[in-house]
Scaffold this active site. Structure first.
Site, PDB file in Angstrom:
ATOM      1  CG  HIS A 332     -19.798  21.781  43.223  1.00 39.01           C
ATOM      2  ND1 HIS A 332     -20.125  20.771  42.352  1.00 39.01           N
ATOM      3  CD2 HIS A 332     -18.706  21.354  43.882  1.00 39.01           C
ATOM      4  CE1 HIS A 332     -19.261  19.783  42.494  1.00 39.01           C
ATOM      5  NE2 HIS A 332     -18.392  20.111  43.416  1.00 39.01           N
ATOM      6  CE  LYS A 414      -1.445   8.410  28.360  1.00 42.93           C
ATOM      7  NZ  LYS A 414      -2.381   8.817  27.280  1.00 42.93           N
ATOM      8  CG  PHE A 416       9.059   6.406  32.473  1.00 41.93           C
ATOM      9  CD1 PHE A 416      10.297   5.804  32.374  1.00 41.93           C
ATOM     10  CD2 PHE A 416       8.978   7.782  32.300  1.00 41.93           C
ATOM     11  CE1 PHE A 416      11.445   6.550  32.132  1.00 41.93           C
ATOM     12  CE2 PHE A 416      10.103   8.542  32.063  1.00 41.93           C
ATOM     13  CZ  PHE A 416      11.351   7.922  31.971  1.00 41.93           C
ATOM     14  CB  SER A 419      -1.653   5.520  36.132  1.00 41.67           C
ATOM     15  OG  SER A 419      -2.563   6.538  36.481  1.00 41.67           O
ATOM     16  N   PRO A 420      -0.708   8.355  34.344  1.00 44.97           N
ATOM     17  CG  PRO A 420      -0.918   9.388  32.255  1.00 44.97           C
ATOM     18  CD  PRO A 420      -1.217   8.099  32.984  1.00 44.97           C
ATOM     19  CG  ASP A 421      -5.092  10.548  38.647  1.00 48.30           C
ATOM     20  OD1 ASP A 421      -5.351  11.761  38.639  1.00 48.30           O
ATOM     21  OD2 ASP A 421      -5.372   9.797  39.604  1.00 48.30           O
ATOM     22  CE1 TYR A 443     -13.445  13.930  49.477  1.00 50.21           C
ATOM     23  CE2 TYR A 443     -12.776  14.308  47.222  1.00 50.21           C
ATOM     24  CZ  TYR A 443     -13.766  14.039  48.136  1.00 50.21           C
ATOM     25  OH  TYR A 443     -15.069  13.870  47.725  1.00 50.21           O
ATOM     26  CB  SER A 445     -12.927  14.265  43.188  1.00 49.55           C
ATOM     27  OG  SER A 445     -14.257  14.066  42.795  1.00 49.55           O
ATOM     28  CD  GLN A 545      -6.274  13.935  35.369  1.00 48.86           C
ATOM     29  OE1 GLN A 545      -6.053  13.933  34.157  1.00 48.86           O
ATOM     30  NE2 GLN A 545      -6.141  12.843  36.107  1.00 48.86           N
TER      31      GLN A 545
END
Length: 615
Positions: A332, A414, A416, A419-421, A443, A445, A545
């Site tokens: 990383h 969607k 509804f 936003s899925p996230d 947190y 990202s 995600q």
């Protein structure tokens, strides 16, 4: 691939990194190609905007809003005074210094952040690297050597696109993202160096080999002439006949200072120095394990740690298990997750769709694999034994659970108009509140690669609105209509903060830069010593995600001892969470995630039905 823990940072560093997380000496280089030689991959580099320095008062206001859910009225009053004193006191001078730095640096944050966040001294497993578990692909070879050979063939195709610069840059709504980190995808390695690690890029034209590990033995395999499957079969035969070797690769799981000492000790022997150089300069590492995991948890654990054996965590590595399952472990320090997501999707999609033909099975090979042998004296063996003990102790405290929730996915969310996230983030907060009885410090990202040398910023997902929503969900007196109203407000707030973060206008990186602008003899302002500062950034839920139909999971370690790593993927009909922790509460959090996801759907459906009944 995790944010840093506040408690691990030096005086001048107060904020975590994330994602999952990078460098040459410690800073990602700018591209320096002449205009006539620049290919599509780097064509937009000179036109990318620079990371902004947000207005001081704006950050102060947003910071106060973000800490409010974690504080009592009295604590909030204390924090408000600390922020006011900062804005009216040393803040403007620090802001001026930061703005001056931004005028002379391609990215005012990059060098500082890479040194603090990614080249620090913690073991990279479990604290920095991350893994992608590949979904089973019935059209790909099901044997270990066949799968490994196919993946390497696709790696070479993608490598050609990167090194020739013919790969198109990633884009968001037609806006190109920074491609500087692609330099570190192949023929590169992280090196343990005191006080801060470095990384080296090796000449790809002169290094056409991969490193293959089997039974802790390292082999150099020339992949420029074909016959890869035959060479991999030969590696397996040679290693299995010789038997397990002392696991030199486990040294890459050590504290970086200890590994620096151990590597220096190894390199005193010329044959060891040569072996290390051939590993470092290779295109990529391919680990051929002698285990055959079946469940997602088994395969995820093997992809993440693998017991620390038969691995080399200072480079990107593909992992192929005895039963043909495959995975990727990402180093990383120089690259965030999205470019390597792109690499892995290319490998799996191009092979599965026949874009890159899979070679027929063969036992033939054009060149003999060369074992990279280490001469290990008692000092080296002691380093290895200690590393095994340390890694086993660290990972022995960890658990990994996977929730593959199949109640619904983005398709229903969607419907509804949500936003899925944001939905997934609110499910996590509801689950944590059920577990702990309070809102978490979260947190999430967010990449900032729209800017030159951009990496990540924090989306502070916990808000006043999200906390109000969670409390309404847990209040038996609240109506579904009230819950949905608060849900909508929380989603809106989440999307607003996500927009700020993506634009380089979150609070965490800016406050970090202001603190880094202090001179050695200047006192630390009260805003940084106020308990709210540490509490609001003590990332109990470290979330990120990456959603791909080509993965069967992905994950990384928790940030703080009392926290959880929560990697997630949202698919059309499912949501998958990978939970890592050392608290022993992973199973309970998994239970509450599933319960909370179902409860939110039920609330939305009941409210929708009630609304339709009024018509």
């Amino acid at each position: 691939m995790r944010p840093l823990s506040l408690r691990s940072l030096p005086r001048t560093a107060a904020f975590p990194a994330r994602s999952i997380a990078l460098t040459r000496t410690a800073s990602t280089p700018a591209m320096s190609h002449s205009s006539s030689s620049v290919g599509p991959l780097y064509a937009a580099q000179r036109t990318l905007p620079h990371l902004p320095v947000p207005p001081l008062t704006q950050t102060a206001e947003r910071y106060l809003e973000s800490v409010r859910p974690h504080l009592s009225d009295a604590e909030y009053a204390t924090t408000s005074k600390a922020v006011q004193d900062f804005v009216q006191g040393p803040g403007p001078e620090l802001q001026k210094r930061l703005e001056e730095r931004a005028k002379t640096e391609e990215n005012w944050l990059s060098k500082w952040w890479n040194e603090t966040a990614y080249m620090d001294r913690d073991p990279v497993i479990p604290y920095v690297n991350y893994f992608f578990l590949h979904a089973d692909q019935p059209t790909l070879p099901q044997t270990q050597a066949g799968r490994g050979a196919a993946l390497i063939k696709a790696v070479l195709a993608f490598r050609d696109l990167v090194e020739s610069q013919q790969l198109e840059p990633e884009k968001v709504k037609e806006t190109p993202l920074c491609s500087a980190s692609y330099k570190w995808m192949f023929n590169s390695a992280r090196h343990p160096v005191k006080p801060s690690d470095t990384a080296t890029k090796y000449d790809p034209s002169k290094n056409q080999h991969i490193t293959v590990i089997r039974k802790n033995r390292f082999y150099e395999v020339d992949v420029s002439k074909g016959g890869i499957e035959g060479q991999l079969k030969r590696v397996v035969a040679l290693a299995d006949a010789a038997g397990p070797a002392p696991p030199v690769g486990v040294l890459t799981t050590e504290n970086r200072d200890i590994w620096a000492d151990a590597r220096a000790h190894l390199a005193q022997r010329p044959e060891n120095a040569k072996a290390l150089e051939r590993i470092d300069s290779s295109i990529i590492v391919l680990s051929l394990d002698d285990t055959a995991p079946v469940t997602r948890e088994e395969a995820s654990w093997g992809s993440w740690s693998g017991g620390g054996r038969n691995r080399w965590f200072d480079k990107h590595q593909l992992i192929v298990f005895e039963n043909g399952k495959s995975a990727f472990n990402g180093e990383h320090s120089c690259m965030d997750g999205t470019p390597l997501l792109r690499l892995n999707e290319f490998l799996l999609a191009s092979l599965s769709k026949g874009k890159i033909p899979v070679d027929p099975p063969t036992n033939s090979y054009s060149s003999e694999p060369v074992e990279l042998k280490f001469a290990l004296d008692e000092g080296a063996l002691e380093y290895i034994r200690a590393a095994e003990t340390h890694h086993d102790e660290v990972m022995g405290k960890h658990s990994l659970q996977v929730l593959n929730y199949e109640g619904y996915g983005s398709g229903l969310i969607k419907q509804f108009k949500a936003s899925p996230d944001a939905w997934a983030q609110l499910v996590k907060q509801l689950a944590f509140y059920k577990l702990k009885g309070r809102p978490p410090a979260v947190y999430e990202s967010c990449q900032t690669r729209r800017f030159a040398l951009g990496r990540t910023e924090v989306i502070r997902s916990t808000s006043n609105e999200s906390t109000a929503f969670v409390k309404a969900m847990l209040d038996p007196k609240a109506s579904d209509a009230e819950r949905v109203e608060k849900f909508r407000a929380a989603v809106k707030r989440h999307l607003t903060y996500a927009g700020w973060a993506a634009s380089g206008e979150g609070v965490d990186r800016h406050l970090y830069g202001l603190k880094k602008s202090l001179k050695e003899d200047e006192p630390v302002p009260a805003i940084y010593t106020d308990p709210a500062f540490g509490r609001s950034a003590n990332w109990e839920l470290s979330t990120s995600q990456l959603s791909s139909p080509w993965f069967d999971g992905w994950g990384y370690g928790e940030v703080v001892p009392e926290g959880f790593g929560l990697a997630y993927a949202i698919h059309d009909r499912s949501i998958r969470w990978t939970i890592t922790c050392t608290t022993g509460e992973g199973d309970r959090l998994r239970h509450y995630l599933a319960e909370s996801a179902t409860e939110l759907r039920n609330v939305m459906e009941r409210a929708q039905a009630a609304e339709k009944a009024k018509l």
